[in-house]
Write a protein that holds these residues in place. Structure first.
Motif, mmCIF file in Angstrom:
data_model
loop_
_atom_site.group_PDB
_atom_site.id
_atom_site.type_symbol
_atom_site.label_atom_id
_atom_site.label_comp_id
_atom_site.label_asym_id
_atom_site.label_seq_id
_atom_site.Cartn_x
_atom_site.Cartn_y
_atom_site.Cartn_z
ATOM 1 N N GLY A 23 139.730 12.120 123.621
ATOM 2 C CA GLY A 23 139.242 12.976 122.540
ATOM 3 C C GLY A 23 139.120 14.413 122.966
ATOM 4 O O GLY A 23 139.506 15.325 122.253
ATOM 5 N N VAL A 24 138.629 14.646 124.172
ATOM 6 C CA VAL A 24 138.471 16.012 124.660
ATOM 7 C C VAL A 24 139.820 16.632 124.950
ATOM 8 O O VAL A 24 140.056 17.796 124.681
ATOM 9 C CB VAL A 24 137.563 16.031 125.915
ATOM 10 N N SER A 25 140.765 15.843 125.470
ATOM 11 C CA SER A 25 142.054 16.419 125.841
ATOM 12 C C SER A 25 142.931 16.712 124.631
ATOM 13 O O SER A 25 143.854 17.499 124.724
ATOM 14 C CB SER A 25 142.785 15.493 126.806
ATOM 15 N N CYS A 26 142.668 16.102 123.494
ATOM 16 C CA CYS A 26 143.529 16.290 122.324
ATOM 17 C C CYS A 26 143.027 17.352 121.370
ATOM 18 O O CYS A 26 143.723 17.699 120.430
ATOM 19 C CB CYS A 26 143.659 14.964 121.559
ATOM 20 N N GLY A 27 141.853 17.840 121.541
ATOM 21 C CA GLY A 27 141.346 18.821 120.590
ATOM 22 C C GLY A 27 140.268 19.666 121.188
ATOM 23 O O GLY A 27 140.082 19.715 122.379
ATOM 24 N N GLY A 28 139.537 20.336 120.325
ATOM 25 C CA GLY A 28 138.442 21.177 120.745
ATOM 26 C C GLY A 28 137.210 20.800 119.972
ATOM 27 O O GLY A 28 137.203 19.825 119.237
ATOM 28 N N TYR A 29 136.180 21.567 120.127
ATOM 29 C CA TYR A 29 134.923 21.287 119.469
ATOM 30 C C TYR A 29 134.406 22.550 118.811
ATOM 31 O O TYR A 29 134.665 23.642 119.261
ATOM 32 C CB TYR A 29 133.891 20.779 120.485
ATOM 33 N N ASP A 30 133.673 22.364 117.729
ATOM 34 C CA ASP A 30 132.962 23.497 117.146
ATOM 35 C C ASP A 30 131.552 23.044 116.833
ATOM 36 O O ASP A 30 131.276 21.863 116.787
ATOM 37 C CB ASP A 30 133.672 24.047 115.896
ATOM 38 N N ALA B 29 135.877 23.240 126.614
ATOM 39 C CA ALA B 29 136.048 23.097 125.167
ATOM 40 C C ALA B 29 135.691 24.395 124.452
ATOM 41 O O ALA B 29 135.352 24.390 123.273
ATOM 42 C CB ALA B 29 135.202 21.936 124.650
ATOM 43 N N GLY B 30 135.727 25.522 125.188
ATOM 44 C CA GLY B 30 135.442 26.814 124.582
ATOM 45 C C GLY B 30 133.974 27.075 124.314
ATOM 46 O O GLY B 30 133.612 28.027 123.643
ATOM 47 N N GLN B 31 133.102 26.250 124.884
ATOM 48 C CA GLN B 31 131.665 26.347 124.612
ATOM 49 C C GLN B 31 130.977 27.468 125.399
ATOM 50 O O GLN B 31 129.825 27.768 125.149
ATOM 51 C CB GLN B 31 130.983 25.003 124.891
ATOM 52 N N GLY B 32 131.691 28.097 126.313
ATOM 53 C CA GLY B 32 131.104 29.180 127.093
ATOM 54 C C GLY B 32 130.509 28.683 128.389
ATOM 55 O O GLY B 32 130.467 27.484 128.661
ATOM 56 N N GLY B 33 130.074 29.611 129.177
ATOM 57 C CA GLY B 33 129.494 29.339 130.492
ATOM 58 C C GLY B 33 129.103 30.673 131.079
ATOM 59 O O GLY B 33 128.328 31.414 130.474
ATOM 60 N N VAL B 34 129.701 31.020 132.206
ATOM 61 C CA VAL B 34 129.435 32.346 132.762
ATOM 62 C C VAL B 34 130.169 33.418 131.956
ATOM 63 O O VAL B 34 129.856 34.591 132.058
ATOM 64 C CB VAL B 34 129.793 32.441 134.262
ATOM 65 N N GLY B 35 131.129 32.993 131.155
ATOM 66 C CA GLY B 35 131.830 33.878 130.224
ATOM 67 C C GLY B 35 131.447 33.498 128.800
ATOM 68 O O GLY B 35 130.941 32.400 128.552
ATOM 69 N N PRO B 36 131.687 34.372 127.842
ATOM 70 C CA PRO B 36 131.325 34.087 126.446
ATOM 71 C C PRO B 36 132.056 32.867 125.898
ATOM 72 O O PRO B 36 133.189 32.581 126.284
ATOM 73 C CB PRO B 36 131.768 35.341 125.689
ATOM 74 N N GLY B 37 131.415 32.173 124.998
ATOM 75 C CA GLY B 37 132.028 31.032 124.341
ATOM 76 C C GLY B 37 133.064 31.467 123.321
ATOM 77 O O GLY B 37 133.014 32.578 122.789
ATOM 78 N N TRP B 38 133.999 30.573 123.049
ATOM 79 C CA TRP B 38 135.027 30.827 122.053
ATOM 80 C C TRP B 38 134.738 30.103 120.755
ATOM 81 O O TRP B 38 135.354 30.409 119.728
ATOM 82 C CB TRP B 38 136.386 30.405 122.584
ATOM 83 N N VAL B 39 133.829 29.165 120.771
ATOM 84 C CA VAL B 39 133.487 28.413 119.564
ATOM 85 C C VAL B 39 132.812 29.372 118.580
ATOM 86 O O VAL B 39 131.804 30.000 118.906
ATOM 87 C CB VAL B 39 132.560 27.225 119.898
ATOM 88 N N GLY B 40 133.396 29.522 117.409
ATOM 89 C CA GLY B 40 132.838 30.417 116.392
ATOM 90 C C GLY B 40 133.078 31.887 116.652
ATOM 91 O O GLY B 40 132.556 32.734 115.922
#
Length: 140
Positions: A20-27, A62-73
Motif C-alpha cells: 500500500g505504501v509503495s503504490c501510492g501516497g497519503y494525505d 510518504a511526503g509527511q515531512g521530517g527535517v524538511g517541510p512536508g509535501w502533503v497538502g
C-alpha cells in the motif's frame, strides 16, 4: 508449530502495508487522519525520483515531512518564508524550490536543502507527486 501459524498472518499484514505504501501516497484529508491516495503516472514517477534522489530522507517517505517541510497538502497552500513573507506554493514556486533550493527558504527549517541534478522532466514528476498529495489540487 504454533509460532509458525501466528507468524504467517503477521507477515501477510506487513506485506499488504508495504504494498500500500509503495503504490501510492497519503494525505491528511479534512479530518487530520492519513488515508491512501492513488498517484497519477507522473506522481508515481515523482515518488520514485524522491526516494532514489534522497528527497524522501528529509521530506518523508510518504511526503509527511521530517527535517524538511512536508509535501502533503503543500500544493496551492500559503507558505511562509524565512524573511516573513508568504507565497503560494504553485507550480512556479515548487519548481524554484526544487531547482534552486536557496532561492526562497521556508520559515522554521534550519537545514538547507542541497542542490540536485534533476532534469526538467524529473522536476515535473516530483511536482506531480506533490500535487497528488494535495487534496485541493489533485483533480486539477
Amino acid at each position: 508449530m504454533r509460532h509458525v501459524r501466528m507468524a504467517v498472518p503477521a507477515l501477510a499484514t506487513v506485506a499488504l502495508l508495504f504494498l500500500g505504501v509503495s503504490c501510492g501516497g497519503y494525505d491528511d484529508g479534512d479530518g487530520g487522519e492519513l488515508s491512501y491516495v492513488t498517484l497519477s503516472e507522473g506522481g508515481e514517477r515523482g515518488k520514485t525520483i524522491a526516494a532514489s534522489s534522497g528527497c524522501a530522507a528529509c521530506h518523508g517517505a510518504a511526503g509527511q515531512g521530517g527535517v524538511g517541510p512536508g509535501w502533503v497538502g503543500l500544493a496551492g497552500s500559503q507558505v511562509e518564508l524565512a524573511d516573513g513573507t508568504f507565497v503560494v506554493a504553485d507550480d512556479a514556486y515548487l519548481d524554484r524550490a526544487i531547482r534552486d533550493p536557496a532561492a526562497e527558504i521556508r520559515a522554521g527549517y534550519n537545514l538547507r536543502m542541497p542542490t540536485n541534478g534533476l532534469s526538467d522532466d524529473e522536476i515535473a514528476d516530483v511536482i506531480a507527486y506533490i500535487h497528488d498529495l494535495s487534496p485541493a489540487t489533485r483533480d486539477e
